[in-house]
Design a protein around this motif. Structure first.
Motif, PDB file in Angstrom:
ATOM      1  N   PRO A 202     -21.157 -69.794  -9.228  1.00 52.40           N
ATOM      2  CA  PRO A 202     -21.870 -69.015 -10.242  1.00 52.40           C
ATOM      3  C   PRO A 202     -21.744 -69.536 -11.675  1.00 52.40           C
ATOM      4  N   PRO A 203     -20.561 -69.958 -12.160  1.00 53.36           N
ATOM      5  CA  PRO A 203     -20.516 -70.481 -13.531  1.00 53.36           C
ATOM      6  C   PRO A 203     -21.359 -71.741 -13.726  1.00 53.36           C
ATOM      7  N   ILE A 204     -21.476 -72.555 -12.694  1.00 48.21           N
ATOM      8  CA  ILE A 204     -22.306 -73.763 -12.799  1.00 48.21           C
ATOM      9  C   ILE A 204     -23.782 -73.366 -12.854  1.00 48.21           C
ATOM     10  N   ALA A 205     -24.149 -72.369 -12.057  1.00 45.98           N
ATOM     11  CA  ALA A 205     -25.534 -71.872 -12.099  1.00 45.98           C
ATOM     12  C   ALA A 205     -25.852 -71.276 -13.464  1.00 45.98           C
ATOM     13  N   ALA A 206     -24.911 -70.552 -14.037  1.00 44.17           N
ATOM     14  CA  ALA A 206     -25.136 -69.976 -15.364  1.00 44.17           C
ATOM     15  C   ALA A 206     -25.327 -71.075 -16.406  1.00 44.17           C
ATOM     16  N   ALA A 207     -24.538 -72.142 -16.315  1.00 42.66           N
ATOM     17  CA  ALA A 207     -24.686 -73.268 -17.244  1.00 42.66           C
ATOM     18  C   ALA A 207     -26.033 -73.953 -17.064  1.00 42.66           C
ATOM     19  N   ALA A 208     -26.482 -74.089 -15.821  1.00 40.25           N
ATOM     20  CA  ALA A 208     -27.795 -74.698 -15.556  1.00 40.25           C
ATOM     21  C   ALA A 208     -28.907 -73.856 -16.155  1.00 40.25           C
ATOM     22  N   ARG A 209     -28.792 -72.546 -16.031  1.00 37.73           N
ATOM     23  CA  ARG A 209     -29.805 -71.660 -16.606  1.00 37.73           C
ATOM     24  C   ARG A 209     -29.826 -71.758 -18.123  1.00 37.73           C
ATOM     25  N   ARG A 210     -28.641 -71.789 -18.738  1.00 40.73           N
ATOM     26  CA  ARG A 210     -28.576 -71.897 -20.197  1.00 40.73           C
ATOM     27  C   ARG A 210     -29.165 -73.214 -20.688  1.00 40.73           C
ATOM     28  N   SER A 211     -28.924 -74.295 -19.942  1.00 39.33           N
ATOM     29  CA  SER A 211     -29.352 -75.626 -20.380  1.00 39.33           C
ATOM     30  C   SER A 211     -30.760 -75.977 -19.925  1.00 39.33           C
ATOM     31  N   GLY A 212     -31.333 -75.178 -19.034  1.00 33.95           N
ATOM     32  CA  GLY A 212     -32.692 -75.451 -18.556  1.00 33.95           C
ATOM     33  C   GLY A 212     -32.787 -76.628 -17.619  1.00 33.95           C
ATOM     34  N   VAL A 213     -31.692 -76.937 -16.878  1.00 34.79           N
ATOM     35  CA  VAL A 213     -31.723 -78.043 -15.931  1.00 34.79           C
ATOM     36  C   VAL A 213     -31.836 -77.496 -14.514  1.00 34.79           C
ATOM     37  N   HIS A 214     -32.297 -78.328 -13.606  1.00 34.28           N
ATOM     38  CA  HIS A 214     -32.421 -77.924 -12.201  1.00 34.28           C
ATOM     39  C   HIS A 214     -31.030 -77.763 -11.595  1.00 34.28           C
ATOM     40  N   TYR A 215     -30.941 -76.854 -10.635  1.00 35.87           N
ATOM     41  CA  TYR A 215     -29.648 -76.513 -10.048  1.00 35.87           C
ATOM     42  C   TYR A 215     -29.724 -76.577  -8.529  1.00 35.87           C
ATOM     43  N   LEU A 216     -28.728 -77.222  -7.911  1.00 35.79           N
ATOM     44  CA  LEU A 216     -28.589 -77.257  -6.458  1.00 35.79           C
ATOM     45  C   LEU A 216     -27.136 -76.980  -6.105  1.00 35.79           C
ATOM     46  N   ASP A 217     -26.908 -76.427  -4.926  1.00 37.52           N
ATOM     47  CA  ASP A 217     -25.546 -76.286  -4.441  1.00 37.52           C
ATOM     48  C   ASP A 217     -25.524 -76.371  -2.925  1.00 37.52           C
ATOM     49  N   LEU A 218     -24.318 -76.266  -2.365  1.00 37.84           N
ATOM     50  CA  LEU A 218     -24.114 -76.335  -0.920  1.00 37.84           C
ATOM     51  C   LEU A 218     -23.420 -75.067  -0.433  1.00 37.84           C
ATOM     52  N   SER A 219     -23.818 -73.934  -0.986  1.00 34.26           N
ATOM     53  CA  SER A 219     -23.145 -72.670  -0.717  1.00 34.26           C
ATOM     54  C   SER A 219     -23.580 -72.077   0.619  1.00 34.26           C
ATOM     55  N   ASP A 220     -22.858 -71.037   1.043  1.00 36.38           N
ATOM     56  CA  ASP A 220     -23.254 -70.273   2.217  1.00 36.38           C
ATOM     57  C   ASP A 220     -23.415 -68.806   1.810  1.00 36.38           C
ATOM     58  N   ASP A 221     -23.526 -67.921   2.785  1.00 33.19           N
ATOM     59  CA  ASP A 221     -23.798 -66.516   2.487  1.00 33.19           C
ATOM     60  C   ASP A 221     -22.527 -65.820   2.013  1.00 33.19           C
ATOM     61  N   THR A 222     -22.289 -65.866   0.722  1.00 34.95           N
ATOM     62  CA  THR A 222     -21.143 -65.205   0.101  1.00 34.95           C
ATOM     63  C   THR A 222     -21.636 -64.480  -1.147  1.00 34.95           C
ATOM     64  N   PRO A 223     -20.808 -63.628  -1.750  1.00 37.58           N
ATOM     65  CA  PRO A 223     -21.222 -62.988  -3.006  1.00 37.58           C
ATOM     66  C   PRO A 223     -21.604 -63.977  -4.097  1.00 37.58           C
ATOM     67  N   GLY A 224     -21.015 -65.185  -4.057  1.00 41.28           N
ATOM     68  CA  GLY A 224     -21.396 -66.192  -5.037  1.00 41.28           C
ATOM     69  C   GLY A 224     -22.868 -66.543  -4.977  1.00 41.28           C
ATOM     70  N   LEU A 225     -23.454 -66.512  -3.782  1.00 42.15           N
ATOM     71  CA  LEU A 225     -24.873 -66.812  -3.631  1.00 42.15           C
ATOM     72  C   LEU A 225     -25.726 -65.762  -4.336  1.00 42.15           C
ATOM     73  N   ASP A 226     -25.334 -64.510  -4.255  1.00 44.67           N
ATOM     74  CA  ASP A 226     -26.071 -63.452  -4.946  1.00 44.67           C
ATOM     75  C   ASP A 226     -26.060 -63.680  -6.453  1.00 44.67           C
ATOM     76  N   ALA A 227     -24.924 -64.117  -6.981  1.00 48.13           N
ATOM     77  CA  ALA A 227     -24.831 -64.395  -8.410  1.00 48.13           C
ATOM     78  C   ALA A 227     -25.732 -65.559  -8.802  1.00 48.13           C
ATOM     79  N   VAL A 228     -25.786 -66.590  -7.972  1.00 49.28           N
ATOM     80  CA  VAL A 228     -26.666 -67.732  -8.239  1.00 49.28           C
ATOM     81  C   VAL A 228     -28.124 -67.282  -8.244  1.00 49.28           C
ATOM     82  N   ARG A 229     -28.488 -66.450  -7.296  1.00 49.28           N
ATOM     83  CA  ARG A 229     -29.867 -65.960  -7.242  1.00 49.28           C
ATOM     84  C   ARG A 229     -30.224 -65.135  -8.479  1.00 49.28           C
ATOM     85  N   ARG A 230     -29.270 -64.385  -8.991  1.00 47.41           N
ATOM     86  CA  ARG A 230     -29.537 -63.622 -10.219  1.00 47.41           C
ATOM     87  C   ARG A 230     -29.787 -64.571 -11.385  1.00 47.41           C
ATOM     88  N   GLU A 231     -29.021 -65.633 -11.475  1.00 42.50           N
ATOM     89  CA  GLU A 231     -29.253 -66.622 -12.536  1.00 42.50           C
ATOM     90  C   GLU A 231     -30.641 -67.249 -12.385  1.00 42.50           C
TER      91      GLU A 231
END
Length: 382
Positions: free
Chosen positions: A88-117
């Motif tokens: 989630p903190p990396i996704a938040a930084a990507a949103r702030r900077s306007g860069v594309h974001y990718l990860d290798l996550s699975d179904d965890t609460p962290g994924l929900d936070a990424v989707r909110r970003e």
């Protein structure tokens, strides 16, 4: 920078995390002159790994938001090659900077936070890259498109040592925490066209591939998003993990007889300290989709057997190469403008034809054909 310079400058990628997949991704991308790659990881193992593989590494803490923002301001994309809880903190930084974001996550609460970003992002966010979640979603959809829609889908997938050397027949090939979630948490599934969950380590079966016998059992290695996408469209979708015979019995001994399912911290330490690190692995994927057409039952099958290979004088395990190749292919599609748009992009939205044709992933499909015979022999990729 002029428009001409902007057009011809390399696509700058920051990989946060210099572990197994992060370093493999950097190795793949540096082979393509269109990419400029740097790894962010302050740990000593990452520094040693980067020196060994001759990879560029920036020794900053990704938790330092100002330093990460400064680096991303000069970049096009960031890949969070980290445990799901750290994304989630990396996704938040990507949103702030306007860069594309990718990860290798699975179904965890962290994924929900990424989707909110992703909901307020100006760039595209593509979580759950890799093998499963990741590549498995378009593979299933592609198989269904061949005529078995509304039927039954069975996914069997596993990463194993090429040779079984202990009673578990297993070793560490990827994130131990993700492995434990597979074994301890319910698995998303479709039953009677409805999204549901199945108990982990249930529904044990035998599977014969390439004249070798394996055991398979339910585990949570397909994403909920795939089940949701197919809800009401296929009768069932069940995913099982492939292991050498005897693995499940020993896992049940650890979890139930020794009651380690209630001491996950202890089980985690046992795995980290007792199981060997595995580079000489094999990745097995076997998917079947069965349904009815014109009153006749048909079944389509996809089978793949990946083994380690060497790229740019670097030996890559089967799992590392396949997962990193999928991430690289998605990055390449974004760079080419074939995949984009602001906000969330689900794995189910990525066209299989684009992945199959991409230079980073085309090797995975070389010589592959779907089959409808009673038994399937597996293609081997190296």
């Amino acid at each position: 920078m002029t428009r001409l310079e902007e057009k011809h400058r390399p696509f700058s990628v920051v990989i946060v995390g210099g572990g197994r997949i992060g370093s493999a991704l950097a190795v793949l991308l540096r082979e393509a002159p269109e990419f400029d790659v740097v790894i962010v990881d302050p740990t000593e193992p990452a520094r040693v790994n980067a020196r060994t593989l001759n990879l560029r590494l920036v020794d900053i803490d990704p938790g330092n938001a100002s330093k990460l923002d400064s680096l991303l301001a000069r970049s096009d994309a960031v890949v969070a090659a980290l445990p799901s809880s750290a994304t989630p903190p990396i996704a938040a930084a990507a949103r702030r900077s306007g860069v594309h974001y990718l990860d290798l996550s699975d179904d965890t609460p962290g994924l929900d936070a990424v989707r909110r970003e992703a909901g307020s992002a100006s760039s595209c966010f593509v979580p759950q890259c890799g093998v499963s979640p990741g590549l498995i979603s378009p593979l299933v959809l592609d198989l269904l498109s061949k005529g078995a829609m509304h039927g039954e889908v069975n996914v069997r997938i596993g990463t194993l040592p090429r040779h079984s050397t202990n009673r578990l027949g297993y070793g560490l090939t990827w994130d131990v925490d993700a492995l434990l979630r597979e074994y301890l948490q319910p698995s998303a599934a479709l039953i009677n066209r409805k999204v549901t969950s199945l108990p982990p380590l249930s529904e044990q079966e035998q599977l014969r591939l390439d004249d070798s016998l394996y055991e398979v059992f339910v585990s949570g290695n397909i994403p909920l998003s795939l089940c949701t996408y197919l809800e009401g469209r296929v009768d069932s979708l069940v995913s099982r993990t492939i292991r050498y015979p005897g693995h499940l019995d020993h896992m049940k001994f650890l979890l139930d007889d020794l009651k380690l399912r209630h001491r996950v911290d202890l089980l985690r330490n046992l795995f980290l300290n007792a199981l060997p690190e595995i580079d000489d692995d094999r990745l097995l994927i076997f998917i079947t989709a069965a349904g009815m057409r014109n009153g006749r039952r048909i079944e389509h099958r996809f089978a793949r057997h990946v083994v380690p290979t060497t790229i740019g004088a670097v030996s890559l395990s089967a799992m590392r190469r396949t997962a990193a190749s999928h991430v690289a292919a998605v990055l390449d599609l974004i760079r080419e403008g074939r995949l984009g748009g602001a906000g969330l992009i689900a794995q189910e939205d990525i066209p299989m034809d684009a992945l199959r044709a991409n230079r980073f992933l085309s090797w995975f499909f070389d010589g592959i054909t779907t089959a409808s015979a009673a038994h399937s022999s597996m293609e081997t990729a190296s």
